[in-house]
Design an enzyme around this catalytic site. Structure first.
Site, PDB file in Angstrom:
ATOM      1  N   ASP A  54       0.712  -0.982   0.150  1.00  0.00           N
ATOM      2  CA  ASP A  54       0.188   0.167  -0.138  1.00  0.00           C
ATOM      3  C   ASP A  54       0.973   1.270   0.138  1.00  0.00           C
ATOM      4  O   ASP A  54       1.678   1.412   0.802  1.00  0.00           O
ATOM      5  CB  ASP A  54      -0.776  -0.235   1.308  1.00  0.00           C
ATOM      6  CG  ASP A  54      -1.850   1.010   1.353  1.00  0.00           C
ATOM      7  OD1 ASP A  54      -1.920   1.923   0.629  1.00  0.00           O
ATOM      8  OD2 ASP A  54      -2.962   0.581   2.060  1.00  0.00           O
TER       9      ASP A  54
ATOM     10  N   GLY B 235      -4.989   3.318  -7.759  1.00  0.00           N
ATOM     11  CA  GLY B 235      -5.279   3.691  -9.192  1.00  0.00           C
ATOM     12  C   GLY B 235      -4.368   4.967 -10.005  1.00  0.00           C
ATOM     13  O   GLY B 235      -4.509   5.187 -11.077  1.00  0.00           O
TER      14      GLY B 235
ATOM     15  N   ASP C 245     -10.505   4.421  -1.514  1.00  0.00           N
ATOM     16  CA  ASP C 245     -10.925   3.351  -0.499  1.00  0.00           C
ATOM     17  C   ASP C 245     -12.366   3.359  -0.616  1.00  0.00           C
ATOM     18  O   ASP C 245     -13.053   4.531  -0.779  1.00  0.00           O
ATOM     19  CB  ASP C 245     -10.511   3.631   0.980  1.00  0.00           C
ATOM     20  CG  ASP C 245      -9.014   3.442   1.327  1.00  0.00           C
ATOM     21  OD1 ASP C 245      -8.382   3.179   0.342  1.00  0.00           O
ATOM     22  OD2 ASP C 245      -8.907   3.359   2.421  1.00  0.00           O
TER      23      ASP C 245
HETATM   24  C1  GLA Z   1      -5.246   2.348   2.941  1.00  0.00           C
HETATM   25  C2  GLA Z   1      -5.712   1.327   1.936  1.00  0.00           C
HETATM   26  C3  GLA Z   1      -7.187   0.505   2.810  1.00  0.00           C
HETATM   27  C4  GLA Z   1      -6.304  -0.037   4.013  1.00  0.00           C
HETATM   28  C5  GLA Z   1      -5.717   1.059   5.072  1.00  0.00           C
HETATM   29  C6  GLA Z   1      -4.814   0.376   5.977  1.00  0.00           C
HETATM   30  O1  GLA Z   1      -6.172   3.363   3.220  1.00  0.00           O
HETATM   31  O2  GLA Z   1      -6.489   1.646   0.858  1.00  0.00           O
HETATM   32  O3  GLA Z   1      -7.477  -0.468   2.132  1.00  0.00           O
HETATM   33  O4  GLA Z   1      -5.396  -1.097   3.602  1.00  0.00           O
HETATM   34  O5  GLA Z   1      -4.819   1.756   3.996  1.00  0.00           O
HETATM   35  O6  GLA Z   1      -4.359   1.604   6.709  1.00  0.00           O
END
Ligand code: GLA
Length: 383
Positions: A148, A187, A208
């Site tokens: 991430d 994305g 998200d």
């Molecule tokens: C980001 C990701 C989420 C999750 C959070 C965890 O926002 O997009 O899906 O994994 O981090 O902190």
């Protein structure tokens, strides 16, 4: 001389086959399925929570329906010690033991990490420790890494993003353990164009998801056009399911499950599996709908027709069949007509309603039905 060893020929064959089997089938041949802790638990996770979810995945029948990965999202991270070894925090006293337990249930384990110095919640991440962390994950028995971006921009310029993702991919490959690679950078930079080239088996295409109809529908219906980038081994990921988290009505939950399946999206439940209503379980484990998502051709569906809030999406399936979603984004029920020629069917076709589990009969030209507000009629069409 040769004659003496003829009996070795079949053995050589077996050896060659063994070598290719040892590499294993391609990861994510169909869209990955599982559960992820984030949507419901956020940072409130620990060893016991994850074990209970894994066990519930089996006991509820979710595993039998195809759910496989148990993904520990943010909240497990501890610190890198003086030797650079990554440790989990004290809520996860024995990561290897936890992975062993999940594996003993016939399931696989995923973990959340970031190419930046810290995760989105400010916990330690893999920047500067990539090789060692990949080795640690492999030693624990991790089968899936969600990488991430989070604080990545603090240390990398935008044009270094791809290399940062590739770096961790190379590190994972060098461990020799097959680890599914889930890219999460919302994305940016049209990740669908290069995600597979850095080893990505799936990549988030959006910001998200939230547990409300607006976010779910906005994200889902905006996927049109990305279908050419998905296929066996590498999938567009419009984020996880919010089914069973409380804010979507059952019709809306059937909409998410239908749309995600038509999109050949990874299906990651995001609710508390130890506490599901029969309806939630029924929606998450509808095998006829899951079969659409998991169809072996691996073709992502697309929109074939739209008028205002009414949309028809089609996903080609194996053996010339098609899955069709008739969606109504309006609050009140609407009458909708599917013209068979819009999905490339000229003669007659047999229709089956995948939520009602009912054969509807044979139709020529078109099919008209009532679609509930914020709802869907999901069909399998057999020309
Ligand atoms: C980001 C990701 C989420 C999750 C959070 C965890 O926002 O997009 O899906 O994994 O981090 O902190």
């Amino acid at each position: 001389m040769m004659r003496k060893f003829w009996f070795l020929i079949p053995a050589l064959f077996l050896l060659a086959a063994g070598i290719s089997f040892a590499e294993g089938p391609e990861l994510a041949r169909t869209p990955p399925m599982g559960w992820n802790s984030w949507n419901h638990f956020r940072l409130n996770i620990n060893d016991a929570v994850i074990r209970a979810q894994a066990k519930a995945m089996v006991d509820s029948g979710m595993k039998a329906a195809g759910y496989e990965y148990v993904v520990i999202d943010g909240g497990w991270e501890g610190y890198h010690d003086a030797k650079g070894v990554f440790h989990s925090n004290n809520k996860f006293p024995d990561m290897k033991g936890l992975c062993d337990y999940i594996h003993s249930l016939g399931l696989k384990v995923g973990i959340h990490d970031s190419p930046g110095p810290v995760t989105c919640s400010g916990r330690e991440a893999s920047y500067g420790h990539e090789q060692q962390d990949a080795e640690t994950f492999a030693r624990w028995g991790i089968d899936f890494v969600k990488y991430d971006w989070c604080s990545g921009s603090k240390v990398y310029k935008p044009d270094q993003m791809k290399a940062a993702y590739d770096k961790f991919h190379q590190a994972m490959v060098s461990t020799g353990r097959p680890i599914l690679y889930s890219l999460c950078q919302y994305g940016m930079q049209n990740v669908w164009e290069w995600g597979a080239s850095v080893g990505g088996n799936m990549w988030r295409t959006t910001a998200d998801i939230q547990d409300d109809y607006f976010h779910m529908a906005y994200i889902g219906f905006e996927q049109n056009g990305l279908e050419k980038y998905a296929g066996p081994g590498h999938w567009n990921d419009p984020d996880m399911l919010e089914i069973g988290n409380g804010q979507l009505k059952p019709v809306e939950e059937r909409m998410q499950m239908s749309l995600w399946s038509l999109l050949a999206a990874p299906l990651f439940a995001g609710n508390d599996l130890t506490n599901m209503t029969p309806e939630t379980l029924d929606i998450l484990s509808n095998r006829e709908v899951i079969a659409v998502d998991q169809d072996r051709e691996g073709i992502q569906g697309h929109r074939v027709w739209q008028r205002g809030p009414m949309e028809i999406w089609m996903k080609p399936l194996a053996d010339g069949r098609k899955a069709v979603g008739m969606f109504n984004r309006e609050k009140r029920p609407m009458t909708m007509t599917l013209k068979l020629k819009d999905i490339g069917v000229t003669g007659s076709a047999k229709l089956r309603d995948l939520w009602a589990h009912k054969d509807l009969g044979s139709f020529t030209g078109s099919y008209t039905t009532r679609v509930p507000g914020h709802g869907v009629v999901l069909l399998r069409v057999e020309p």
